[in-house]
Design a protein around this motif. Structure first.
Motif, PDB file in Angstrom:
ATOM      1  N   LEU A 226       0.746  -1.250   0.102  1.00  0.00           N
ATOM      2  CA  LEU A 226      -0.018  -0.065   0.032  1.00  0.00           C
ATOM      3  C   LEU A 226       0.837   1.283  -0.136  1.00  0.00           C
ATOM      4  CD1 LEU A 226      -2.732  -1.163   2.681  1.00  0.00           C
ATOM      5  CD2 LEU A 226      -2.800  -1.548   0.140  1.00  0.00           C
ATOM      6  N   VAL A 227       0.675   2.195  -0.930  1.00  0.00           N
ATOM      7  CA  VAL A 227       1.840   3.215  -1.212  1.00  0.00           C
ATOM      8  C   VAL A 227       1.075   4.500  -1.023  1.00  0.00           C
ATOM      9  CG1 VAL A 227       3.021   4.262  -2.901  1.00  0.00           C
ATOM     10  CG2 VAL A 227       2.738   1.919  -3.028  1.00  0.00           C
ATOM     11  N   THR A 228      -0.099   4.894  -1.394  1.00  0.00           N
ATOM     12  CA  THR A 228      -0.855   5.999  -1.063  1.00  0.00           C
ATOM     13  C   THR A 228      -2.065   6.020  -0.171  1.00  0.00           C
ATOM     14  OG1 THR A 228      -2.369   5.650  -2.883  1.00  0.00           O
ATOM     15  CG2 THR A 228      -0.386   6.735  -3.662  1.00  0.00           C
ATOM     16  N   ALA A 229      -2.292   7.146   0.339  1.00  0.00           N
ATOM     17  CA  ALA A 229      -3.637   7.468   1.340  1.00  0.00           C
ATOM     18  C   ALA A 229      -4.823   6.515   0.585  1.00  0.00           C
ATOM     19  CB  ALA A 229      -3.811   8.733   1.680  1.00  0.00           C
ATOM     20  N   ALA A 230      -4.900   6.573  -0.927  1.00  0.00           N
ATOM     21  CA  ALA A 230      -6.195   6.116  -1.602  1.00  0.00           C
ATOM     22  C   ALA A 230      -5.903   4.478  -1.478  1.00  0.00           C
ATOM     23  CB  ALA A 230      -5.742   6.519  -2.863  1.00  0.00           C
TER      24      ALA A 230
END
Length: 431
Positions: free
Chosen positions: A200-204
């Motif tokens: 998981l990389v972004t807040a999205a």
DNA sequence: TCTGGGGTCCTAGGACCC
DNA sequence: TCTGGGGTCCTAGGACCC
């Protein structure tokens, strides 16, 4: 809708208000005892100075880069903070003072009166700057967590003009995609590493993960709430308070000593001083304490193995707020913890189990007939110290030696700016 | 030589109670 | 032989925030 108003580089900005020549200059502010860097101006950030850098390690780099160095000046920062917060309280019905430089506003129902909200926020920003000299950024969004995120983007993207309003789902989605998962409010180093490992990389990405997974991986209900808030579902409102100031559940005072101490009386004087200070905070909040923790710490950076600190918790027979009484227990605690031939570098006092003053239960075994007298005495003492300055009146145990200007536990503050707004002698002079 | 301070919330496990 | 269920309080530890 919630708004988060956050002062930009607050400590550095406070220094600049009174020394405008510092505009555009790199500034760092040091922690107590001039120990490490705790605040930086943008220019200092660009130069690569990090939060928490020990001063002695970066001293030469600071000098070489011509960085202005300040010791922390809480009299000044605290007062500037009060000015900003006071103004905010005039502008919104509900304000939560979240930290010295941040406040959440509850804007529910305000659209009708001040619409559109981003225009309202821009005016707020302009006026705060005009009245206090402090620059701010404002994020507005359906939840506190999203308002935090919006604020971060408002700071990072100069084109936004310091305000970002996430009023539609599309905007929320866009914002979530711009922010790294480690920059989400509530995701620290440990969780960030876990999330990275899970891809998981972004807040999205985080907003898209299941509740069960969040609950399992991110500390139970806290993680589940966090993800919900990213999706726009409100899980936390403003913390309740009467005047925007949060009522604390614990109150503490601790310091690293200016020099290592190995004499019992020196350490006792330090703990006594911290106890007095914490007791003042306690009374200001209108509380009394049931539980007192005292700890002593040794040097963590040397060759010696842990443990580096020892502590003791005293259960007080009745809830108390009186400095003289609390000092008695502080002395007992230090006696209990004291190890001869040890060198101590830090000490602290924590009060827990707080309850409102005056409504404390009487103990069956230790009646306190003179409670009223004590309360009046403490009220007088607090009033004198408020009026004539900190430590005008204090307990003899907190003094060591006689006529010494500084106690041995007091730290350095080599580059402290004047208390421009709170001490008459320090008023800015214009010639 | 020199490495900040002040908070919050949650979980898990043990003691103890009825 | 069988070995409940529900609750509280306390502590320690771990994560996070500014």
């Amino acid at each position: 809708m919630f708004a988060l108003v956050d002062c930009n580089n607050f400590y550095a900005s406070c220094e600049r208000v009174f020394q405008p020549r510092l505009e555009g200059q790199p500034i760092v502010v040091l922690s107590n005892n001039d120990g490490c860097i705790i605040a930086r101006s943008n220019e200092a950030k660009v130069l690569g100075f990090r939060m928490g850098d020990p001063y002695f390690q970066v001293k030469h780099d600071l000098l070489a880069s011509n960085v202005c160095v300040f010791s922390s000046n809480y009299a000044l920062y605290g007062d500037m903070s009060r000015r900003v917060m006071w103004y905010l309280a005039q502008q919104a019905p509900e304000v939560e003072i979240y930290s010295i430089d941040e406040a959440f506003l509850d804007l529910h129902g305000m659209e009708k009166y001040v619409a559109p909200l981003d225009t309202f926020a821009r005016t707020l920003r302009t006026n705060i700057k005009k009245r206090t000299g402090i620059p701010t950024c404002i994020g507005i969004a359906p939840t506190k967590t999203l308002a935090k995120l919006a604020n971060r983007l408002a700071k990072k993207m100069p084109d936004l003009g310091g305000v970002l309003y996430l009023d539609t789902d599309e905007k929320c989605q866009w914002a979530l995609a711009q922010v790294g998962v480690g920059d989400v409010w509530g995701i620290g180093r440990q969780y960030a590493a876990k999330l990275a490992a899970a891809g998981l990389v972004t807040a999205a990405d985080l907003a898209g993960c299941s509740d069960a997974w969040a609950r399992k991986q991110l500390g139970g209900v806290v993680g589940a709430r966090l993800v919900q808030e990213l999706r726009g579902r409100v899980c936390q409102g403003l913390a309740p308070s009467e005047d925007g100031t949060l009522a604390r559940q614990s109150i503490s005072c601790s310091r690293t000593f200016g020099q290592p101490l190995s004499a019992f009386n020196d350490v006792l004087a330090a703990v006594g001083a911290f106890t007095s200070r914490a007791a003042e905070k306690l009374r200001r909040q209108g509380d009394a304490t049931h539980l007192m923790t005292v700890y002593l710490s040794k040097n963590r950076y040397g060759l010696e193995p842990p443990p580096y600190s020892c502590s003791t918790v005293l259960t007080l027979p009745v809830a108390m707020s009186d400095t003289t009484q609390l000092l008695r227990y502080a002395r007992m605690a230090v006696k209990k913890l004291w190890q001869a031939n040890s060198v101590y570098t830090k000490a602290g006092v924590i009060f827990d189990g707080l309850e409102p003053l005056g409504q404390t239960q009487l103990s069956l075994f230790e009646p306190a007939p003179d409670t009223g007298k004590r309360e009046r005495l403490m009220a007088e003492l607090d009033a004198l110290n408020r009026r004539f300055g900190k430590n005008t009146v204090r307990m003899a145990t907190t003094l060591v030696g006689r006529g010494k200007a500084r106690a041995p536990w007091e730290g350095k503050a080599q580059w402290c700016s004047p208390a421009y707004t709170t001490r008459l002698e320090d008023l800015l002079q214009v010639s």
